[in-house]
Each structure stands twice: as C-alpha cells, then as structure tokens.
Design an enzyme around this catalytic site. Structure first.
Site, mmCIF file in Angstrom:
data_model
loop_
_atom_site.group_PDB
_atom_site.id
_atom_site.type_symbol
_atom_site.label_atom_id
_atom_site.label_comp_id
_atom_site.label_asym_id
_atom_site.label_seq_id
_atom_site.Cartn_x
_atom_site.Cartn_y
_atom_site.Cartn_z
ATOM 1 C CE LYS A 9 30.953 55.341 29.933
ATOM 2 N NZ LYS A 9 30.033 54.173 29.888
ATOM 3 C CE1 TYR A 49 33.304 50.868 27.164
ATOM 4 C CE2 TYR A 49 33.101 52.718 25.644
ATOM 5 C CZ TYR A 49 33.065 52.211 26.932
ATOM 6 O OH TYR A 49 32.789 53.028 28.004
ATOM 7 C CG PHE A 57 25.581 47.087 25.127
ATOM 8 C CD1 PHE A 57 26.838 47.677 25.242
ATOM 9 C CD2 PHE A 57 25.351 45.888 25.794
ATOM 10 C CE1 PHE A 57 27.840 47.082 25.987
ATOM 11 C CE2 PHE A 57 26.359 45.287 26.549
ATOM 12 C CZ PHE A 57 27.598 45.888 26.632
ATOM 13 N NE ARG A 102 28.996 53.784 35.586
ATOM 14 C CZ ARG A 102 29.712 52.740 35.192
ATOM 15 N NH1 ARG A 102 29.760 51.644 35.953
ATOM 16 N NH2 ARG A 102 30.372 52.758 34.053
ATOM 17 C CG ASN A 112 27.249 53.992 32.344
ATOM 18 O OD1 ASN A 112 27.893 54.658 31.540
ATOM 19 N ND2 ASN A 112 27.489 52.713 32.546
ATOM 20 C CG HIS A 115 35.693 53.560 30.806
ATOM 21 N ND1 HIS A 115 35.321 52.249 30.598
ATOM 22 C CD2 HIS A 115 37.060 53.573 30.875
ATOM 23 C CE1 HIS A 115 36.429 51.506 30.523
ATOM 24 N NE2 HIS A 115 37.485 52.281 30.686
ATOM 25 C CD GLU A 126 40.278 50.637 29.621
ATOM 26 O OE1 GLU A 126 40.267 51.390 30.615
ATOM 27 O OE2 GLU A 126 39.465 49.712 29.460
HETATM 28 P P1 IDP Z 1 31.297 49.142 33.012
HETATM 29 O O1 IDP Z 1 31.311 50.481 32.313
HETATM 30 O O2 IDP Z 1 30.630 49.231 34.360
HETATM 31 O O3 IDP Z 1 32.646 48.494 33.070
HETATM 32 P P2 IDP Z 1 30.605 47.242 30.928
HETATM 33 O O4 IDP Z 1 29.837 45.986 31.138
HETATM 34 O O5 IDP Z 1 32.072 47.130 30.651
HETATM 35 O O6 IDP Z 1 30.321 48.202 32.165
HETATM 36 O O7 IDP Z 1 29.895 47.997 29.719
HETATM 37 C C1 IDP Z 1 30.527 49.095 29.072
HETATM 38 C C2 IDP Z 1 29.501 50.189 28.849
HETATM 39 O O8 IDP Z 1 28.513 49.732 27.921
HETATM 40 C C3 IDP Z 1 28.674 50.573 30.097
HETATM 41 O O9 IDP Z 1 29.346 51.501 30.899
HETATM 42 C C4 IDP Z 1 27.415 51.143 29.477
HETATM 43 O O10 IDP Z 1 27.629 52.484 29.019
HETATM 44 C C5 IDP Z 1 27.232 50.247 28.258
HETATM 45 N N1 IDP Z 1 26.349 49.105 28.545
HETATM 46 C C6 IDP Z 1 26.672 47.970 29.190
HETATM 47 N N2 IDP Z 1 25.641 47.111 29.254
HETATM 48 C C7 IDP Z 1 24.627 47.728 28.594
HETATM 49 C C8 IDP Z 1 23.278 47.358 28.293
HETATM 50 O O11 IDP Z 1 22.796 46.266 28.655
HETATM 51 N N3 IDP Z 1 22.527 48.277 27.621
HETATM 52 C C9 IDP Z 1 23.028 49.468 27.216
HETATM 53 N N4 IDP Z 1 24.290 49.850 27.462
HETATM 54 C C10 IDP Z 1 25.075 49.004 28.147
HETATM 55 MG MG MG Z 2 33.856 47.659 31.554
#
Ligand code: IDP
Ligand code: MG
Length: 156
Positions: A9, A49, A57, A102, A112, A115, A126
């Site tokens: 990212k 997404y 978010f 992470r 974070n 992806h 994807e």
């Molecule tokens: P993942 O990346 O571990 O699969 P997902 O739940 O699919 O996590 O969420 C996609 C992305 O959205 C996360 O990697 C993060 O960057 C962002 N994200 C997820 N939950 C939150 C939140 O509660 N606050 C802010 N950003 C979030």
């Molecule tokens: Mg995800």
C-alpha cells in the site's frame, strides 16, 4: 499452485519498505509472477474494495489507496493465499502479532501496509482487476526442485 494478489500500500512504498516486505515473500519461497508499480485510479480502488462499500471506513480507504503509488504483486506457490495472509498478520497494526509484516512494520489500523487476497475467488477477481492477460507469467525457477519436494510427481 495458487496465485494471490498482493498490494504494498502507499504507506509501504512511501516508507521505503517495498524491498524488505518483498524479501520476506521471496525468502519464504513464493514466486513473483507479476509486478507493477502504479497509482490506483479511484474507480479501480472502489471496485477492489467493493465488499466494504457500506463500511464507515470505505471513503477513507479509497482515498488512502489512491493517494500515492502502490506495488502490485502476483505471488505463486502451494497454498500461497493462506501463506501470504498468515505472513501479513491481523488487519490492525496495533493488534498484529510480532513476526508478521503488519506486526513488525506498523502501528496504524488503517495504514496497514499490505493487502492480500483472502480466498481463491477473491484472488481470481483481484488478479483480473490489476493485471491484463499475459502480465502474470508462467516460468520455472532454478530453485524450484529445492523449494518443493517433487518426488511424488507434484510439489509437496
Ligand atoms: P484485510 O486487509 O486484513 O483483509 P479488511 O477487513 O478486508 O482487512 O479491510 C480492508 C482494509 O480496510 C484494511 O486492510 C484496512 O486498511 C481498512 N480497514 C479495515 N477496517 C478498518 C477500520 O475499522 N478502520 C479503518 N480502516 C479499516
Ligand atoms: Mg480483506
């Protein structure tokens, strides 16, 4: 063999962590079969997404992902999707375990670093979003006979 879509990212690229993160996957034995430095257009980030469209978010996530270049990777290996997810660690940098990407490189929950596709279906979708036909390559590596046990005819 499975292929997974990984995105380093904007925070990973800006912080100069591309090499160190990619080295972890190469050290593990996963094969880089696709690689692209790009600035994600908003419509592509929105489609990528899509599943999070209703989440609070989502707008911030799309803004973040389109704010600066990312490194998009296609990584191949036996069980590559699960292996990569385990190496990434839990979603939030504040909670991710030490030893994971992470967990070792960040503290933020939204910035974070990485992806990774979370299922074979997601990986197929994807990969087709980010790579055109022919951009994900098929090639053998000289190290493959030492990365995998091919004694039984298939990689173990
Ligand atoms: P993942 O990346 O571990 O699969 P997902 O739940 O699919 O996590 O969420 C996609 C992305 O959205 C996360 O990697 C993060 O960057 C962002 N994200 C997820 N939950 C939150 C939140 O509660 N606050 C802010 N950003 C979030
Ligand atoms: Mg995800």
């Amino acid at each position: 063999m499975e292929t997974t879509l990984i995105i380093l990212k904007p925070d990973a690229v800006q912080r100069g962590l591309m090499g160190r993160i990619l080295a972890r996957f190469e050290d593990k034995g996963l094969q880089v079969v696709g690689c692209k430095l790009m600035k994600i257009p908003p419509d592509l980030a929105e489609r990528h997404y899509e599943a999070h469209k209703a989440k609070p978010f989502y707008p911030g996530l799309v803004k973040f992902m389109t704010s600066a270049p990312v490194l998009v990777l296609a990584l191949r290996g036996n069980g590559a999707i699960t292996i990569a997810r385990n190496m990434m660690g839990a979603t939030f940098g504040s909670k991710a375990a030490p030893g994971t990407i992470r967990g070792d490189f960040g503290v933020s929950n939204s910035f974070n670093l990485i992806h990774g596709s979370d299922s074979p279906e997601a990986a197929t979708k994807e990969l087709s979003l980010f790579f055109n036909p022919g951009e994900v390559l098929e090639f053998g590596r000289a190290i493959d006979p030492w990365v995998y046990d091919f004694g039984g005819g298939k990689p173990e």
